[in-house]
Scaffold this active site. Structure first.
Site, PDB file in Angstrom:
ATOM      1  N   ASP A   1     -32.195 -36.297 102.638  1.00 46.38           N
ATOM      2  CA  ASP A   1     -31.030 -37.170 102.578  1.00 46.38           C
ATOM      3  C   ASP A   1     -30.312 -37.206 103.925  1.00 46.38           C
ATOM      4  O   ASP A   1     -30.931 -36.988 104.967  1.00 46.38           O
ATOM      5  CB  ASP A   1     -30.114 -36.701 101.429  1.00 46.38           C
ATOM      6  CG  ASP A   1     -29.416 -37.860 100.741  1.00 46.38           C
ATOM      7  OD1 ASP A   1     -28.646 -38.555 101.403  1.00 46.38           O
ATOM      8  OD2 ASP A   1     -29.650 -38.068  99.528  1.00 46.38           O
TER       9      ASP A   1
ATOM     10  N   HIS B   1     -23.492 -39.510 101.738  1.00 47.74           N
ATOM     11  CA  HIS B   1     -24.518 -39.649 100.709  1.00 47.74           C
ATOM     12  C   HIS B   1     -25.201 -38.317 100.372  1.00 47.74           C
ATOM     13  O   HIS B   1     -25.372 -37.971  99.207  1.00 47.74           O
ATOM     14  CB  HIS B   1     -25.530 -40.664 101.243  1.00 47.74           C
ATOM     15  CG  HIS B   1     -26.538 -41.158 100.273  1.00 47.74           C
ATOM     16  ND1 HIS B   1     -27.746 -40.510 100.069  1.00 47.74           N
ATOM     17  CD2 HIS B   1     -26.558 -42.238  99.473  1.00 47.74           C
ATOM     18  CE1 HIS B   1     -28.445 -41.194  99.185  1.00 47.74           C
ATOM     19  NE2 HIS B   1     -27.749 -42.248  98.803  1.00 47.74           N
TER      20      HIS B   1
ATOM     21  N   SER C   1     -29.502 -43.844  93.715  1.00 50.21           N
ATOM     22  CA  SER C   1     -29.314 -42.616  94.507  1.00 50.21           C
ATOM     23  C   SER C   1     -28.543 -41.571  93.720  1.00 50.21           C
ATOM     24  O   SER C   1     -28.715 -40.373  93.951  1.00 50.21           O
ATOM     25  CB  SER C   1     -28.474 -42.907  95.755  1.00 50.21           C
ATOM     26  OG  SER C   1     -29.274 -43.341  96.796  1.00 50.21           O
TER      27      SER C   1
END
Ligand code: NAG
Ligand code: NAG
Ligand code: NAG
Ligand code: NAG
Ligand code: NAG
Ligand code: NAG
Ligand code: NAG
Length: 767
Positions: free
Chosen positions: A149, A224, A550
């Site tokens: 990520d 994220h 996600s």
């Protein structure tokens, strides 16, 4: 202001993407350098040490240095390990051509850009970290979850290791030292590994002649990665609150699991070559589960770093879950669809942040907003729809120019792909008092609680039309907005998220994808402690609420960690089977799960259904597969031997006898493709393994898809031992099809009322 900087960086990212996209369209000349991923055969000599391996990889490269117009650079970007058998290097297409003649060459393809699978406007702010729906028995003890990520914010309270044991002995990874910004002292018994892989990104930035700041750190520069990692395995954080809103305990799915992060993205851009490097490292380090919330276009598996790297992972017993993508709601929009991956779609929770418009005639509509001003008066205000001269043509408030809205509630239409918050900015600037934002037809009933900057309510297309009709029907229309805050179960849940990518799989329509859906709407999880949520709110926050496949992916990864800790002997395929065959298909109202249209969602949106955390731990039967079982499947897919070898990393022989059709893979679901020229009936065999009670007996129930008959033989399976295997045959025969494109059904093996092992059946009719 911080986030404004972020936005600029992001814009720069977009420019880069555009540049690369153009150069891929053929403007690149044959002698232009690019990064290629090259997959090669293991040399006959046997196992090589890393030095020998690098020189073996180097023997494929031209002797000359790579020279671009401005400078010369090293050829080798990555020399992957024994697991991958390949490397990434700077080459021209001519050089790749001449490399193909070399002994041991398998396949080469240009490096590609992948994206994070969050929705485009990550401006959502959370209220209640209520994850009570996801209570379950285990916590993931002794399990290591690896995330590919955007990195991690190590000081986050969700990464506290209080009460965490040492990592298991098999762990070989580490936390890299990256100077002042990040070093191994920041890791602990929760965060046990941190790496950064960005040579592919740097090469791309170099191609685009972009400057980059110091990026050689695993620290999260985007948010994220911290969000997905804390979703999968964040520790318990009591009294999590945001800007003083509702308080509660935040926690990941497997709060006792260890985390290892592999930062493979630079300001949100993630390259295939870096992803492959991260996967390679994760598997060598000894992770148990890999979570990948990234995705690109659908590609053949031998040109897909996630598929190639994940195959090495499953060969080592490592479970891999991937985001289906955010390209819904149309069919054939998903990626990461190899059958050795768990492909995860997204759906809503049973929670909404309500802002309900109320008309003068007392009619109210369901709306959502995260901005809920306490001082907003509920007295009705004049309501306007600023369509051109009241003739109701498109009124997207982004383009609002009329000044006739001062002090009024303004009804706006949502433009496809527009930023809802921005429409509100325009309304506010033009003097509007509040905004009712109605969906476009495509988004239908899909609502989102956005961080608006004025009193606002996001309503469905249908309700928007009712409000329009009301405005048209009366001389002095008025309205207000009722801010009702966090509301549970006032509508049915789950609903498939409108953006969640849909099957059928382009690469392998004979395998049902997505596999499963899980929570991916308005998910509250950890956020870098130095980042604010939007340019209107500069105060950093520890938690953020964002949406995307996600967000659903790390939920399933955390669940896989829990299953692995309670069933260490289960293979990745067994874990996946347990999740798939126990998924549920009815919503909180006992009706089929719907999509954004409020009609039942089709099988290519929900896959097997919504994950049931408690039931997955005790599925009764599993459909198991080992890595070698995929070889006949890959041959049957029409790949030639070098293409199959690029994935499996060992020599294969594809012949008629050794290949199977896609439908024959021992998968826990069915996808049957009838074409007008092809056979009108298929017979697939399946083998189930008893992981429930030793002495048990199962009977079968079939719900036939429209246009297809389903016959199962035998219709009873008797077990006397745990781990005993039994096979059955299922025959799908096409009957009158008519104009059907798709249909769906299921078969279910059940043992009294204790176990229900459900395999969904998708049918695709091709003309
Ligand atoms: C937060 O930290 C990241 C990573 O070090 C950095 O890239 C970013 O500029 C920082 N943001 C702010 C607002 O300081
Ligand atoms: C490691 O990082 C911490 C926290 O950023 C810092 O205080 C410490 O000085 C660093 N140690 C080294 C050896 O760089
Ligand atoms: C508005 O009202 C007129 C006259 O009653 C009607 O013809 C028209 O269809 C209405 N338009 C909408 C969008 O409701
Ligand atoms: C919403 O809030 C209003 C007052 O603002 C209240 O009258 C109404 O009952 C609330 N509705 C629900 C469903 O809570
Ligand atoms: C999930 O499984 C449990 C245990 O079998 C069951 O009680 C529950 O009803 C299931 N949940 C749903 C939503 O089907
Ligand atoms: C497989 O196909 C590729 C691409 O068409 C080709 O280059 C390669 O030589 C083929 N390999 C075999 C063994 O046929
Ligand atoms: C299963 O049934 C067989 C035969 O009825 C019996 O001999 C055996 O002990 C049983 N096993 C278990 C674990 O109950």
């Amino acid at each position: 202001m911080e986030q404004r900087n972020g936005a600029q960086v992001l814009k720069r990212g977009n420019t880069i993407m555009l540049f690369i996209f153009i150069s891929h369209l053929g403007l690149a000349s044959a002698n232009q350098l690019r990064t290629y991923i090259v997959l090669v055969r293991k040399p006959e000599a046997g196992t090589l040490n890393s030095q020998e391996r690098e020189s073996w990889y180097g023997s494929f490269l031209p002797d000359t240095p790579a020279t671009s117009s401005s400078s010369s650079e090293p050829r080798m970007v990555y020399a992957y390990s024994e697991l991958i058998h390949g490397f990434a290097a700077r080459l021209t297409s001519e050089e790749v051509e001449s490399m193909k003649a070399k002994d041991g060459f398998l396949h080469a393809y240009p490096d590609k850009l992948l994206r994070l699978q969050t929705t485009r406007t990550p401006e959502f702010l959370g209220l209640s970290p209520n994850l009570g729906l996801w209570r379950h028995s285990g916590f993931g003890n002794g399990i290591i979850v690896g995330l590919l990520d955007t990195g991690i914010w190590p000081e986050h309270p969700s990464l506290s290791d209080s009460g965490m044991p040492l990592p298991p002995k098999k762990w070989k990874g580490k936390c890299v030292d990256a100077g002042k910004d990040f070093n191994s002292s920041l890791c602990n018994n929760k965060l046990i590994g941190a790496y950064v892989y960005n040579r592919g990104s740097k090469a791309m930035l170099m191609d685009a002649r972009e400057e980059w700041d110091e990026i050689d750190t695993p620290r999260d520069d985007y948010g994220h990665g911290t969000h997905t990692a804390t979703t999968a395995a964040g520790a318990f954080v009591p009294h999590a609150d945001i800007y003083g809103f509702a308080k509660g305990t935040a926690r990941g799915m497997a709060p006792h699991a260890h985390l290892a992060v592999y930062k493979v993205c630079v300001i949100g851009n993630c390259m295939d070559s870096d992803i492959l490097a991260g996967l390679d490292q994760a598997v060598q380090d000894g992770v148990d589960v890999v979570s990948i919330s990234l995705g690109g276009d659908s590609r053949p598996f031998y040109e897909d770093a996630i598929a190639i790297g994940a195959f090495s992972a499953i060969q080592k017993g490592v479970f891999v879950s991937c985001a289906a993508g955010n390209n819904g709601p149309d069919h054939y929009t998903l990626s990461s669809d190899a059958p050795w991956l768990l492909t995860v779609g997204a759906s809503t929770l049973d929670r909404a942040i309500r802002a309900n418009p109320k008309l003068e005639n007392s009619e109210t509509f369901l709306g959502e907003s995260l901005f809920q001003p306490k001082d907003f008066k509920e007295t009705p205000l004049p309501l306007v729809f600023p369509g051109k001269d009241g003739d109701f043509i498109k009124a997207q408030c982004e383009e609002l120019t009329t000044k006739e809205i001062s002090g009024k509630v303004v009804l706006c239409e949502r433009a496809l792909g527009s930023d809802m918050v921005m429409e509100g900015e325009v309304v506010l600037k033009m003097g509007g008092a509040a905004m009712i934002l109605m969906n476009d037809e495509r988004n239908a009933y899909a609502l989102m609680a956005s961080r608006h900057i004025l009193p606002a309510a996001h309503v469905s297309f249908a309700d928007g039309n009712k409000i329009k009709a009301y405005i048209n029907s009366t001389k002095n229309p008025t309205a207000t907005i009722l801010f009702n805050g966090t509301v549970f179960r006032d509508t049915a849940a789950p609903v498939v998220a409108v953006f969640s990518s849909r099957g059928p799989s382009l690469q392998s329509p004979g395998i049902l994808k997505p596999d499963i859906i899980g929570p991916g709407m308005e998910i509250l999880a950890g956020w870098p402690l130095n980042m604010s949520l939007s340019e209107h709110d500069t105060k950093p926050t520890a938690f953020n609420m964002i949406s995307g496949t996600s967000m659903s992916t790390p939920h399933l990864s955390g669940l896989a960690a829990m299953l692995k800790s309670s069933h260490p002997e289960w293979s990745p395929a067994a874990i996946k089977s347990a999740m798939i065959t126990t998924a549920y298909i009815l919503n909180t109202e006992g009706k089929p799960i719907t999509d954004q249209t409020h009609n039942p969602a089709d099988i290519f949106a929900v896959g097997a259904g919504h994950v049931n955390i408690t039931q997955a731990a005790d599925p009764g039967l599993v459909y198991d597969l080992n890595a070698d079982d995929y070889i006949p499947y890959l041959c049957g897919l029409g790949y030639n031997e070098t293409q199959v070898e690029a994935i499996t990393k060992s020599k294969v022989h594809c012949s008629k006898e050794t290949s199977i059709t896609q439908g024959e893979l021992n998968y826990p679901s069915f996808s049957v493709v009838f074409s007008s020229q092809g056979p009108s009936s298929f017979s697939f065999s399946r083998t189930v393994t008893n992981v429930g009670d030793a002495n048990s007996s199962y009977e079968v129930e079939a719900v036939e898809p429209k246009g297809v008959s389903v016959k199962v033989k035998p219709n009873k399976l008797e077990f006397t031992e745990v781990n005993q295997k039994k096979s059955y045959q299922v025959v799908f025969s096409k009957e009158g099809v008519g104009s059907l494109e798709f249909s769906e059904g299921h078969i279910k093996w059940y043992s009294g009322s204790k176990y229900e092992v459900r395999s969904p059946i998708a049918v695709i009719f091709r003309r």
